[in-house]
Write a protein that holds these residues in place. Structure first.
Motif, PDB file in Angstrom:
ATOM      1  N   TYR A 408     -13.463   3.587  -3.482  1.00 47.60           N
ATOM      2  CA  TYR A 408     -13.296   4.835  -3.415  1.00 47.60           C
ATOM      3  C   TYR A 408     -12.939   5.401  -2.191  1.00 47.60           C
ATOM      4  O   TYR A 408     -13.471   5.340  -1.153  1.00 47.60           O
ATOM      5  CB  TYR A 408     -14.592   5.456  -3.761  1.00 47.60           C
ATOM      6  N   THR A 420     -14.413   5.306 -17.354  1.00 52.91           N
ATOM      7  CA  THR A 420     -12.986   5.965 -17.186  1.00 52.91           C
ATOM      8  C   THR A 420     -12.071   4.586 -16.766  1.00 52.91           C
ATOM      9  O   THR A 420     -12.360   3.400 -16.170  1.00 52.91           O
ATOM     10  CB  THR A 420     -12.870   6.770 -16.049  1.00 52.91           C
ATOM     11  N   THR A 422      -9.741   4.750 -14.385  1.00 53.50           N
ATOM     12  CA  THR A 422      -9.974   4.798 -12.970  1.00 53.50           C
ATOM     13  C   THR A 422     -11.020   3.865 -12.365  1.00 53.50           C
ATOM     14  O   THR A 422     -10.884   3.020 -11.482  1.00 53.50           O
ATOM     15  CB  THR A 422     -10.102   6.038 -12.608  1.00 53.50           C
ATOM     16  N   GLU A 425     -10.138   0.065 -12.987  1.00 53.72           N
ATOM     17  CA  GLU A 425      -9.388  -0.306 -11.932  1.00 53.72           C
ATOM     18  C   GLU A 425      -9.747  -0.832 -10.704  1.00 53.72           C
ATOM     19  O   GLU A 425      -9.664  -1.498  -9.894  1.00 53.72           O
ATOM     20  CB  GLU A 425      -8.078   0.631 -12.010  1.00 53.72           C
ATOM     21  N   ASP A 426     -10.683   0.369 -10.265  1.00 47.78           N
ATOM     22  CA  ASP A 426     -11.206   0.340  -8.936  1.00 47.78           C
ATOM     23  C   ASP A 426     -12.280  -0.672  -8.762  1.00 47.78           C
ATOM     24  O   ASP A 426     -12.466  -1.220  -7.508  1.00 47.78           O
ATOM     25  CB  ASP A 426     -11.842   1.759  -8.445  1.00 47.78           C
ATOM     26  N   ASN A 447      -5.423  -2.394  -8.675  1.00 50.24           N
ATOM     27  CA  ASN A 447      -4.476  -1.062  -8.650  1.00 50.24           C
ATOM     28  C   ASN A 447      -3.929  -0.946  -7.317  1.00 50.24           C
ATOM     29  O   ASN A 447      -2.891  -0.221  -7.126  1.00 50.24           O
ATOM     30  CB  ASN A 447      -5.363   0.018  -9.072  1.00 50.24           C
TER      31      ASN A 447
END
Length: 480
Positions: A408, A420, A422, A425-426, A447
């Motif tokens: 993050y 999510t 996101t 992917e993180d 990502n």
């Protein structure tokens, strides 16, 4: 006369062909199954691309559950909306065939609740298996397409009907009937979950009252007054009894006396304990977001006998269990399922440049430490990447099983999976040969594929690697 005989022979031949075709599709005669020794639950976990897929859990006593595959999905829908909810596990009477049937629905994946109710998929998603382990590709079964003004197909269930020698498949569809537009439960007959008879109304409470979720359990002779008991969610959790799968059904009562109504719980899911005549009716606490709650009874047809057990007497595992179904397992079935899905090994992540130190979480921050205590803070499972990409991995915490290592702002922390894209992917990486030593490993971001996991002053980061020190700090070893 010869012309009549010729026509008669043709008719008989056609009848024989039809009979042989029907017989081939009809399930084998029910066989005596081995004693049951465990339980398998199929369920979904919530509104996310990975949560709205098939998840499995196992229990030895029916009350304490362990997530299989480390809580990750075990089957992903590749058809229809590419999401599934409300899975039902179905075993053939002979115990040689299994199906999973589920709602074709993915909230938040391009469809909201209004779309899903009023212009949703008219199909169910079906998988088939001969061993509970190897499953076919999913297919779509159109069940609501012939219902006048039918808008969707939700919450499927199926039960073998010995009176007709096939399965009664039932589900909820929102449609207009007698001028009232609402969800009712419909049913049809099937032998193979690839084609069905014309759908008929199964549950219609009258007026504007909807019924969406219902599940039937067969009760042995000597327990209660009915062979079949049905629990449905309308404005209550309504209990009904019948001596036939197709009815007529008699209302026996509801669970309002123990504080459970249709405004609080849904998704009734029956379990009969393997070693005694006692049942659990699991109810999904959707209003409070807490997943399933077990309600115990020694007589499913007596609503006054239901009771909520003490909170410490059951455990639903690390993931939230949403509307699903439970299959009692024979020893052979249980062995196959656990051999395939029990989970991956627990690993520690050792640093190459400081080999006395391991990756660990502390107050949800992620760093390198020696002599980690408690030791579970430095233990992770390498599970299939949350993005679903081939060859990707994610790091799942052992002591916080719904939490994963994710970057993050290129810093690392341990976070709860929020469903999510996101987050997925993180928290997803590709394992590659160690940048400093090819016999060790490094982890490249999905990502940000030009960046790798590394430590900097013992804090984990996702960085560009451009020098020897960076290569050392981005190299690790997985140890037991």
């Amino acid at each position: 006369m010869s012309r009549i005989l010729t026509r008669l022979a043709a008719v008989l031949a056609t009848a024989g062909l039809l009979f042989s075709t029907w017989s081939a599709a009809t399930p084998k005669q029910a066989a005596a199954l081995d004693p049951f020794t465990g339980y398998l639950m199929a369920h979904f976990t919530g509104e996310s691309a990975t949560g709205q897929q098939i998840h499995l859990a196992h229990s030895e006593d029916g009350l304490r559950w362990t997530d299989l595959n480390n809580g990750g999905l075990v089957l992903r829908s590749t058809v229809g909306t590419r999401g599934v909810r409300d899975p039902a596990l179905v075993r053939s009477p002979a115990g040689d065939r299994y199906w999973i049937i589920a709602t074709d629905l993915c909230i938040g994946c391009g469809q909201d609740w209004n779309d899903a109710q009023n212009n949703g998929s008219r199909n169910l998603v079906v998988w088939e298996s001969a061993d509970l382990v190897t499953w076919s590709a999913p297919w779509l079964l159109n069940v609501a397409g012939t219902i006048p003004d039918g808008r969707n197909a939700w919450a499927p269930e199926a039960i073998w009907n010995p009176a007709t020698g096939d399965y009664v498949l039932y589900w909820a569809t929102k449609a207009t009937l007698n001028g009232v537009f609402k969800h009712r439960v419909y049913h049809a007959r099937t032998t193979n979950f690839r084609s069905i008879t014309t759908p008929q109304v199964y549950i219609d409470r009258g007026g504007s009252q909807e019924t969406i979720d219902t599940q039937i359990v067969e009760v042995p002779a000597g327990v209660g007054n009915h062979r079949y008991v049905r629990a449905s969610r309308d404005d209550q959790i309504t209990i009904e009894g019948s001596d036939s799968v197709l009815g007529p059904w008699t209302r026996l009562g509801d669970l309002a006396a123990i504080g459970l109504t249709g405004a609080q719980v849904e998704g009734p899911m029956w379990l009969r304990f393997n070693n005694r005549d006692e049942w659990t009716l699991y109810l999904d606490q959707y209003a409070s977001g807490r997943g399933y709650l077990p309600v115990l009874t020694v007589n499913p047809s007596s609503p006054g006998s239901y009771r909520i057990p003490a909170s410490g007497s059951y455990h639903l595992g690390g993931t939230r269990k949403r509307h699903g179904s439970i299959l009692n397992l024979t020893a052979a079935e249980q062995n196959r399922v656990l051999a395939r899905w029990r989970g991956t090994a627990v690993n520690r992540i050792q640093a190459y440049s400081h080999q006395d130190r391991y990756v660990r979480h502390a107050d949800y921050d992620v760093r390198l430490d020696a002599n980690v205590s408690p030791e579970q803070d430095a233990q992770f499972r390498l599970v299939p990447g949350l993005t679903g990409g081939a060859g990707t991995i994610s790091f799942q915490s052992v002591n916080f099983p719904n939490h994963y290592l994710r970057h993050y702002g290129f810093d690392f922390r341990l976070d709860a999976h929020d469903g999510t894209t996101t987050f997925a992917e993180d928290a997803s990486f590709r394992q590659v040969a160690g940048l400093a030593n090819s016999s060790w490993v490094s982890f490249r971001s999905v990502n940000y594929p030009d960046r790798h996991i590394r430590h900097n002053n013992f804090l984990l980061r996702l960085d560009l690697i451009s020098d020897a020190r960076g290569r050392d700090d981005a190299t690790f070893r997985l140890t037991s």
